[in-house]
Motif scaffolding. Structure first.
Motif, PDB file in Angstrom:
ATOM      1  N   LEU A  97       6.198 -34.317  -3.149  1.00 14.91           N
ATOM      2  CA  LEU A  97       5.730 -35.181  -3.809  1.00 14.91           C
ATOM      3  C   LEU A  97       3.990 -36.080  -3.759  1.00 14.91           C
ATOM      4  CD1 LEU A  97       8.682 -37.571  -4.100  1.00 14.91           C
ATOM      5  CD2 LEU A  97       8.277 -36.049  -5.916  1.00 14.91           C
ATOM      6  N   ARG A 109       3.573 -35.723  -9.256  1.00 17.59           N
ATOM      7  CA  ARG A 109       3.996 -33.899  -9.580  1.00 17.59           C
ATOM      8  C   ARG A 109       4.889 -34.068  -8.300  1.00 17.59           C
ATOM      9  NH1 ARG A 109      -1.684 -34.375 -10.294  1.00 17.59           N
ATOM     10  NH2 ARG A 109      -2.035 -32.796 -12.778  1.00 17.59           N
ATOM     11  N   ALA A 110       4.835 -32.563  -8.554  1.00 15.27           N
ATOM     12  CA  ALA A 110       6.687 -32.153  -7.592  1.00 15.27           C
ATOM     13  C   ALA A 110       5.734 -30.522  -6.968  1.00 15.27           C
ATOM     14  CB  ALA A 110       8.018 -32.767  -7.780  1.00 15.27           C
ATOM     15  N   LEU A 127      14.891 -28.545 -10.839  1.00 16.22           N
ATOM     16  CA  LEU A 127      14.471 -30.488 -10.672  1.00 16.22           C
ATOM     17  C   LEU A 127      15.317 -31.026 -10.618  1.00 16.22           C
ATOM     18  CD1 LEU A 127      12.006 -31.767  -8.257  1.00 16.22           C
ATOM     19  CD2 LEU A 127      10.804 -32.270 -10.162  1.00 16.22           C
ATOM     20  N   ALA A 129      16.849 -35.577 -10.278  1.00 14.03           N
ATOM     21  CA  ALA A 129      16.507 -36.737  -9.629  1.00 14.03           C
ATOM     22  C   ALA A 129      18.211 -37.427  -9.459  1.00 14.03           C
ATOM     23  CB  ALA A 129      15.480 -37.456 -10.474  1.00 14.03           C
ATOM     24  N   ILE A 134      15.765 -32.495 -14.244  1.00 14.74           N
ATOM     25  CA  ILE A 134      14.510 -33.016 -15.264  1.00 14.74           C
ATOM     26  C   ILE A 134      13.812 -32.370 -15.698  1.00 14.74           C
ATOM     27  CG2 ILE A 134      14.973 -35.699 -14.371  1.00 14.74           C
ATOM     28  CD1 ILE A 134      12.726 -34.835 -12.710  1.00 14.74           C
ATOM     29  N   PHE A 150       5.721 -28.971 -10.965  1.00 18.10           N
ATOM     30  CA  PHE A 150       6.290 -30.353 -11.768  1.00 18.10           C
ATOM     31  C   PHE A 150       5.357 -31.565 -11.853  1.00 18.10           C
ATOM     32  CE2 PHE A 150      10.032 -27.604  -9.977  1.00 18.10           C
ATOM     33  CZ  PHE A 150      10.367 -27.374 -11.707  1.00 18.10           C
ATOM     34  N   THR A 151       4.755 -31.507 -13.535  1.00 13.79           N
ATOM     35  CA  THR A 151       4.656 -32.979 -13.455  1.00 13.79           C
ATOM     36  C   THR A 151       6.211 -34.311 -13.742  1.00 13.79           C
ATOM     37  OG1 THR A 151       2.213 -32.667 -14.003  1.00 13.79           O
ATOM     38  CG2 THR A 151       3.637 -34.823 -14.647  1.00 13.79           C
ATOM     39  N   LEU A 152       6.155 -35.142 -12.944  1.00 13.33           N
ATOM     40  CA  LEU A 152       7.827 -35.986 -13.416  1.00 13.33           C
ATOM     41  C   LEU A 152       7.455 -36.801 -14.704  1.00 13.33           C
ATOM     42  CD1 LEU A 152       8.497 -37.072  -9.347  1.00 13.33           C
ATOM     43  CD2 LEU A 152       9.182 -35.217 -10.693  1.00 13.33           C
ATOM     44  N   LEU A 155      10.003 -42.204 -14.711  1.00 12.57           N
ATOM     45  CA  LEU A 155      11.119 -42.329 -13.963  1.00 12.57           C
ATOM     46  C   LEU A 155      11.270 -43.977 -14.045  1.00 12.57           C
ATOM     47  CD1 LEU A 155      11.637 -40.160 -11.475  1.00 12.57           C
ATOM     48  CD2 LEU A 155      13.399 -40.150 -13.564  1.00 12.57           C
ATOM     49  N   HIS A 160      14.224 -42.789  -6.150  1.00  8.48           N
ATOM     50  CA  HIS A 160      15.043 -41.933  -6.878  1.00  8.48           C
ATOM     51  C   HIS A 160      14.595 -40.486  -5.705  1.00  8.48           C
ATOM     52  CE1 HIS A 160      14.492 -43.513 -10.738  1.00  8.48           C
ATOM     53  NE2 HIS A 160      13.444 -43.875 -10.507  1.00  8.48           N
ATOM     54  N   LEU A 162      14.499 -36.738  -5.546  1.00 10.91           N
ATOM     55  CA  LEU A 162      14.877 -35.727  -5.764  1.00 10.91           C
ATOM     56  C   LEU A 162      14.761 -34.652  -4.678  1.00 10.91           C
ATOM     57  CD1 LEU A 162      11.977 -37.786  -6.861  1.00 10.91           C
ATOM     58  CD2 LEU A 162      11.649 -35.873  -8.629  1.00 10.91           C
TER      59      LEU A 162
END
Length: 191
Positions: A97, A109-110, A127, A129, A134, A150-152, A155, A160, A162
């Motif tokens: 993350l 971002r992940a 991905l 959560a 998600i 990924f841009t989360l 939330l 959370h 992930l």
């Protein structure tokens, strides 16, 4: 030239994982030659006591044949029992993350990486959560490494967990990452 037993193969029959063969002889030989076989047929160039399964070996059973020679003895050839069918390469999947804590609405971002010893990790990355999907993406593949970013989505406040799952490809088994923790706090109230 007597042999006490067929060769034994150490290691797992998995794409990219090295196998090692050894044989015991009643009389120490001067030379031992090796030949690996794929479903009973010689593998071109596989003539040492070690062998690393390739894509061509997937789903087949491997054996190794050892021939010992020594002056004043007739050559002796022995063959191992087959391995289990060669399996797809295992994958290691990780989630990193951009931050481990953020306020509600902040961009996080992940980055998911998938690494394998052999094969192509081209399976879709999902991905999650708390077990809930998600996002899904096709990773960018470079050799034996794949990356998806990924841009989360926003939330809710709380903690959370992930995880990412990389689907199997034609040469790589599916894998799931350990969880990464993200703490979301409420946005400051406007005064």
């Amino acid at each position: 030239m007597p042999s006490t037993a067929p060769p034994r193969i150490a290691g797992k029959a998995v794409l990219g994982s090295r196998l090692t063969a050894a044989a015991r002889w009643g009389v120490p030989p001067t030379t031992v030659t090796w030949q690996w076989l794929r479903d009973g047929r010689p593998v071109p160039g596989a003539t040492s006591s070690t062998y690393t399964p390739t894509v061509a070996d997937l789903g087949t059973r491997l054996t190794v044949r050892a021939t010992a020679r020594k002056a004043d003895y007739a050559p002796a050839t022995v063959t191992s029992t087959p391995t289990t069918p060669v399996a797809k390469a295992p994958a290691t999947t990780r989630v990193k993350l951009s931050r481990s804590a953020a306020r509600y609405g902040a961009k996080v971002r992940a980055t998911v990486t998938v690494e394998v010893p052999a094969g192509t990790p081209s399976g879709t990355v999902t991905l999650r959560a708390g077990g809930k999907k998600i996002a899904t993406a096709r990773p960018q593949v470079s050799g034996t490494r794949a990356t998806a970013t990924f841009t989360l989505p926003a939330l809710k406040a709380g903690t959370h967990h992930l995880t990412a799952t990389a689907a199997a490809s034609s040469t790589v088994a599916a894998s799931t990452s350990p969880s990464s923790t993200l703490k979301i706090t409420r946005a400051k109230a406007k005064v």
